[in-house]
Scaffold this motif. Structure first.
Motif, PDB file in Angstrom:
ATOM      1  N   LEU A 230      -3.889 -43.406  23.038  1.00  7.86           N
ATOM      2  CA  LEU A 230      -2.992 -42.825  22.036  1.00  7.86           C
ATOM      3  C   LEU A 230      -2.988 -43.638  20.758  1.00  7.86           C
ATOM      4  CD1 LEU A 230       0.590 -43.996  22.353  1.00  7.86           C
ATOM      5  CD2 LEU A 230      -0.813 -44.334  24.368  1.00  7.86           C
ATOM      6  N   SER A 231      -2.644 -42.975  19.681  1.00  3.80           N
ATOM      7  CA  SER A 231      -2.388 -43.684  18.429  1.00  3.80           C
ATOM      8  C   SER A 231      -0.888 -43.682  18.202  1.00  3.80           C
ATOM      9  CB  SER A 231      -3.102 -43.004  17.257  1.00  3.80           C
ATOM     10  OG  SER A 231      -2.530 -41.736  16.967  1.00  3.80           O
ATOM     11  N   TYR A 232      -0.400 -44.765  17.593  1.00  8.16           N
ATOM     12  CA  TYR A 232       1.020 -44.791  17.238  1.00  8.16           C
ATOM     13  C   TYR A 232       1.163 -45.125  15.752  1.00  8.16           C
ATOM     14  CZ  TYR A 232       5.879 -45.471  16.676  1.00  8.16           C
ATOM     15  OH  TYR A 232       7.148 -45.317  16.203  1.00  8.16           O
ATOM     16  N   ALA A 233       1.733 -44.181  15.009  1.00 12.79           N
ATOM     17  CA  ALA A 233       2.001 -44.370  13.573  1.00 12.79           C
ATOM     18  C   ALA A 233       0.778 -44.922  12.848  1.00 12.79           C
ATOM     19  CB  ALA A 233       3.208 -45.278  13.372  1.00 12.79           C
ATOM     20  N   ALA A 234      -0.400 -44.436  13.226  1.00 11.18           N
ATOM     21  CA  ALA A 234      -1.634 -44.892  12.587  1.00 11.18           C
ATOM     22  C   ALA A 234      -1.698 -44.339  11.168  1.00 11.18           C
ATOM     23  CB  ALA A 234      -2.838 -44.416  13.403  1.00 11.18           C
ATOM     24  N   SER A 235      -1.945 -45.216  10.218  1.00  7.12           N
ATOM     25  CA  SER A 235      -1.884 -44.833   8.812  1.00  7.12           C
ATOM     26  C   SER A 235      -3.267 -44.575   8.231  1.00  7.12           C
ATOM     27  CB  SER A 235      -1.185 -45.941   8.014  1.00  7.12           C
ATOM     28  OG  SER A 235      -1.218 -45.672   6.644  1.00  7.12           O
ATOM     29  N   ILE A 236      -3.401 -43.454   7.522  1.00  4.76           N
ATOM     30  CA  ILE A 236      -4.616 -43.177   6.749  1.00  4.76           C
ATOM     31  C   ILE A 236      -4.484 -43.803   5.361  1.00  4.76           C
ATOM     32  CG2 ILE A 236      -5.989 -41.346   5.659  1.00  4.76           C
ATOM     33  CD1 ILE A 236      -5.424 -39.588   8.045  1.00  4.76           C
ATOM     34  N   ALA A 237      -3.259 -43.833   4.852  1.00  4.15           N
ATOM     35  CA  ALA A 237      -2.910 -44.529   3.599  1.00  4.15           C
ATOM     36  C   ALA A 237      -3.519 -43.919   2.348  1.00  4.15           C
ATOM     37  CB  ALA A 237      -3.256 -46.008   3.683  1.00  4.15           C
TER      38      ALA A 237
END
Length: 456
Positions: A230-237
């Motif tokens: 899973l990803s958690y709050a992964a930012s592309i920015a």
């Protein structure tokens, strides 16, 4: 002292160095034999008997757990290796929350992957790529020159800062793997129950195009292991249309490797939702998974509460500095600051360059006002109910703007007309209610994603 043996004969070792990369105590070194080949040797005085070296070995039967060992093992892939306040604190915040959810019978570690970016042949001869990289290199060197030339930063302060960061790591982070190679990463992850990618800017365009095997778990796509990904709050920015369009195929392929997806920007959520049938959740930064009372372990320095404006700037911002000086003068306050490229040449100022992550939180907690262009400085200002103002950075305002919009705090942005910026009180009860909802939704996402692991 432990007596773990990696091999009896050299022929039983392939020399891949995965064991050395994974050792949390750096107890393993590669030593050259008589024929010039390198093989791992364990320093028994440093070894703690965790058996991670055996688990990661590609030539061994990796079922090394005792029959009675039913621990749940999870790891977080983030950017904790950077000397940045936010990166370190985010790593602790998510590590601690995952451990709380999984319970005492769990091990939650931090993976530090520092892979080298490789160029393809087409890139090496692409003049636009060469120019972009040259500009980036020049900007980095100029920043380093400005930082190193600041007259009021001594070598002792630099060492104190380094020590404070290391002390934070030693006390709060469980670094389970340090590597710049994919093989040790793959071997380690395949012995986990769950791998969590995030938070911070781990879904950035350069990562999806260069490090998809790691940050998008491409090296696990053919794995038959039952591992929650899973990803958690992964930012592309970024929400730059052209940048995202150029990487669209990479993202489409990358997110296929996850069982559960979440980002910390609404635009990123919308972008990824258009590439997959899987639900993409919008989650808060790991720091916001906690209430301000849960940071009560942060000390308060006697006689320091209030009385100063705290400035934290990542990159230059003349607007923010000018505004902070105005606040200090109007309210008869001192200035305490961290600016990674600028020096504030004023009387009655204190440079906080030597601060570590804990001291950084303390500065915000005890400040009268906070002025920043840093995302996590704004996050802690919100948690601690501070009078804060933000100046957007030219290329880094996306996630900060999204946070302010979510919490209806858009009026905290510094504009050109200082006279129109009021010192009005923030209705913190409304902000806290929004945060409570955001926090609960984010924790529910983690509970749903981790599923049965929570009940083990």
């Amino acid at each position: 002292m432990n007596n773990i043996k990696l091999y009896e004969l050299e022929s039983e070792c392939c020399g891949c160095s995965a064991c050395m990369a994974i050792c949390p105590k750096r107890a393993i070194k590669l030593v050259e034999n008589e024929e010039g080949f390198l093989y791992p040797v364990i320093d028994s005085d440093l070894c703690i008997g965790c058996k991670q070296c055996i688990r990661v070995c590609p030539l061994k039967d990796n079922d090394t757990n005792d029959a009675s060992d039913d621990k749940v093992r999870a790891a977080i892939l983030c950017l904790s290796y950077t000397e940045n306040y936010g990166a370190r604190i985010v790593a602790w915040a998510l590590q601690n929350k995952i451990h709380q959810l999984l319970g005492e019978n769990s091990e939650v570690g931090i993976i530090e992957y520092q892979g080298e970016e490789s160029w393809s042949a087409s890139e090496e001869f692409n003049p636009f790529v060469i120019l972009r990289r040259a500009n980036s290199y020049i900007r980095t060197k100029l920043r380093e020159k400005r930082t190193n030339s600041r007259s009021n930063i001594t070598e002792a302060q630099r060492q104190e800062r380094k020590n404070n960061f290391q002390e934070f790591n030693d006390k709060y982070l469980n670094i389970c793997l340090k590597t710049n190679r994919i093989l040790p990463f793959k071997q380690y992850v395949e012995n986990l129950n769950a791998i969590i990618v995030g938070s911070d800017i781990v879904f950035r365009p350069s990562f999806v195009s260069k490090f998809s095997d790691v940050y998008f778990l491409g090296c696990m796509k053919n794995s038959d292991k039952d591992i929650i990904k899973l990803s958690y709050a992964a930012s592309i920015a970024t929400n730059d249309i052209k940048t995202l369009e150029d990487c669209k195929k990479h993202y489409e392929n990358g997110i296929k490797n996850f069982d559960f997806l979440s980002t910390r920007e609404k635009d990123s959520q919308l972008f990824l939702s258009g590439l997959t049938a899987k639900p993409v959740s919008y989650c808060c930064d790991p720091v916001l998974l906690y209430t301000r009372d849960e940071f009560d372990f942060i000390k308060e320095t006697p006689n320091e509460n209030g009385g100063y404006v705290y400035i934290n700037l990542l990159g230059p911002s003349k607007r923010a500095i000018k505004f902070a000086k105005k606040i200090a003068k109007d309210n008869d306050l001192t200035i305490k600051y961290y600016c990674d490229v600028d020096n504030i040449d004023e009387n009655n100022t204190v440079n906080t360059y030597s601060d570590g992550p804990l001291e950084f939180i303390e500065r915000i907690k005890n400040a009268e006002y906070v002025v920043t262009n840093s995302f996590h400085t704004a996050v802690f200002s919100i948690l601690f109910h501070k009078k804060f103002y933000v100046a957007f950075r030219k290329e880094q305002n996306f996630k900060l703007e999204d946070l302010l919009n979510t919490l209806d705090l858009k009026k905290r942005v510094i504009n050109d007309d200082y006279n129109k910026i009021t010192d009005a009180e923030i209705d913190w009860s409304k902000v806290d209610k929004k945060l409570d909802v955001f926090r609960k939704e984010s924790i529910d996402y983690l509970k749903h994603s981790l599923g049965n692991l929570i009940n083990k």
